[in-house]
Design a protein around this motif. Structure first.
Motif, mmCIF file in Angstrom:
data_model
loop_
_atom_site.group_PDB
_atom_site.id
_atom_site.type_symbol
_atom_site.label_atom_id
_atom_site.label_comp_id
_atom_site.label_asym_id
_atom_site.label_seq_id
_atom_site.Cartn_x
_atom_site.Cartn_y
_atom_site.Cartn_z
ATOM 1 N N SER A 102 0.809 -1.221 0.000
ATOM 2 C CA SER A 102 0.000 0.000 0.000
ATOM 3 C C SER A 102 0.845 1.275 0.000
ATOM 4 O O SER A 102 0.472 2.263 -0.649
ATOM 5 N N HIS A 103 1.991 1.291 0.682
ATOM 6 C CA HIS A 103 2.799 2.517 0.688
ATOM 7 C C HIS A 103 3.416 2.797 -0.687
ATOM 8 O O HIS A 103 3.593 3.951 -1.072
ATOM 9 N N ALA A 136 0.585 4.216 -2.791
ATOM 10 C CA ALA A 136 0.380 5.619 -2.396
ATOM 11 C C ALA A 136 1.440 6.524 -3.026
ATOM 12 O O ALA A 136 1.124 7.632 -3.486
ATOM 13 N N ASP A 137 2.696 6.074 -3.074
ATOM 14 C CA ASP A 137 3.765 6.863 -3.700
ATOM 15 C C ASP A 137 3.505 7.051 -5.195
ATOM 16 O O ASP A 137 3.712 8.135 -5.744
ATOM 17 N N GLN A 175 0.697 9.530 -5.644
ATOM 18 C CA GLN A 175 1.190 10.878 -5.358
ATOM 19 C C GLN A 175 1.973 11.416 -6.553
ATOM 20 O O GLN A 175 1.808 12.576 -6.942
ATOM 21 N N ASN A 220 -4.583 -2.905 -3.398
ATOM 22 C CA ASN A 220 -3.159 -2.690 -3.631
ATOM 23 C C ASN A 220 -2.787 -2.804 -5.104
ATOM 24 O O ASN A 220 -1.650 -3.128 -5.431
#
Length: 66
Positions: free
Chosen positions: A10-11, A14-15, A18, A40
């Motif tokens: 997930s991180h 998110a990157d 962004q 995901n």
């Protein structure tokens, strides 16, 4: 290639999102590709009338890395 997907933690997702929203190369990708996040996974679909630019995909990956 008209569709592809990215599946990651997930991180990382998110990157990528962004960068699609705020990064110069990411915004260029977003002009040519529709994308949808489900869990995901990000699903990309080439927009009507657009062409795949391998150079954009390279720089997007390079600039989005950790």
């Amino acid at each position: 290639m008209k569709k592809f997907k990215i599946n990651a933690q997930s991180h990382i997702i998110a990157d990528v999102i962004q960068h699609l929203n705020f990064g110069m190369t990411g915004m260029g990708i977003a002009r040519s590709w529709d994308y949808e996040v489900k869990g995901n996974t990000i699903y990309f679909t080439l927009k009507e009338g657009c062409e795949v630019n391998p150079e954009d995909l390279f720089w997007f990956g390079y600039l989005t890395k950790d």
